[in-house]
Design an enzyme around this catalytic site. Structure first.
Site, PDB file in Angstrom:
ATOM      1  N   ASP A  16       0.354   1.899 -10.560  1.00 48.14           N
ATOM      2  CA  ASP A  16       0.186   2.173  -9.143  1.00 48.14           C
ATOM      3  C   ASP A  16      -0.711   1.131  -8.486  1.00 48.14           C
ATOM      4  O   ASP A  16      -1.400   1.412  -7.525  1.00 48.14           O
ATOM      5  CB  ASP A  16      -0.381   3.581  -8.938  1.00 48.14           C
ATOM      6  N   LEU A  19       0.429  -2.360  -3.286  1.00 44.64           N
ATOM      7  CA  LEU A  19       0.123  -1.989  -1.907  1.00 44.64           C
ATOM      8  C   LEU A  19       1.431  -1.741  -1.178  1.00 44.64           C
ATOM      9  O   LEU A  19       2.252  -2.641  -1.042  1.00 44.64           O
ATOM     10  CB  LEU A  19      -0.657  -3.111  -1.215  1.00 44.64           C
ATOM     11  N   ARG A  20       1.616  -0.520  -0.719  1.00 44.39           N
ATOM     12  CA  ARG A  20       2.864  -0.151  -0.048  1.00 44.39           C
ATOM     13  C   ARG A  20       2.602   0.069   1.436  1.00 44.39           C
ATOM     14  O   ARG A  20       1.565   0.596   1.816  1.00 44.39           O
ATOM     15  CB  ARG A  20       3.441   1.110  -0.669  1.00 44.39           C
ATOM     16  N   GLY A  21       3.575  -0.321   2.258  1.00 39.11           N
ATOM     17  CA  GLY A  21       3.451  -0.148   3.697  1.00 39.11           C
ATOM     18  C   GLY A  21       4.433   0.847   4.262  1.00 39.11           C
ATOM     19  O   GLY A  21       4.446   1.087   5.464  1.00 39.11           O
ATOM     20  N   ASP A  29      -0.662   2.860   1.942  1.00 38.03           N
ATOM     21  CA  ASP A  29      -1.983   2.537   2.476  1.00 38.03           C
ATOM     22  C   ASP A  29      -1.857   1.311   3.369  1.00 38.03           C
ATOM     23  O   ASP A  29      -2.134   0.188   2.972  1.00 38.03           O
ATOM     24  CB  ASP A  29      -2.962   2.281   1.332  1.00 38.03           C
TER      25      ASP A  29
END
Length: 141
Positions: A16, A19-21, A29
């Site tokens: 994990d 960084l996901r948008g 985040d």
């Protein structure tokens, strides 16, 4: 035991530390993602192409450990290559015979790839006019 059953590898693959948008059911985040994104304009540096058959044209990149070369061969023309690292070749046009040794000869055609290991000696012979791209480490890197 097959590698995909290794719990350590599986946990690494499902890590994990991404960084996901958005567009995912996983944790998003956006503020943290935006801290790491550069929104400054960049301009492409166009590299002029040499379309002369029978040549190997290297394209220098800003990366010190990556080089892309275009190999253009006329039908029945051949070129000898000594791999300087693990190198990836993709045939974008035509067909080539790859000769590594008497027992290691094979054909590749448009859309197919092959790999050469460090210090491998091979010869590329065009069955028809061919264009091959080679990803490698530059000499002296």
């Amino acid at each position: 035991m097959p590698i995909w059953k290794d719990r350590t590898l599986r946990s690494w693959l499902n890590s994990d530390n991404v960084l996901r948008g958005g567009l995912t059911p996983k944790h998003v985040d956006v503020p943290e993602l935006l801290k790491h994104v550069n929104f400054e304009a960049t301009y492409a540096r166009i590299i002029p192409e040499n379309n002369v058959p029978g040549t190997i044209t290297p394209y220098k990149t800003p990366a010190p450990d990556f080089e892309l070369s275009r190999i253009a061969l006329l039908q029945q023309e051949q070129v000898a290559i000594l791999a300087r690292s693990v190198e990836i070749f993709i045939v974008l046009e035509g067909e080539v015979v790859v000769i590594g040794s008497a027992e290691n000869t094979f054909h590749r055609k448009t859309g197919e790839v092959f790999l050469a290991f460090d210090q491998a000696k091979l010869e590329l012979r065009a069955g028809e006019n061919a264009v091959i791209y080679r990803a490698s480490v530059p000499v002296g890197a």
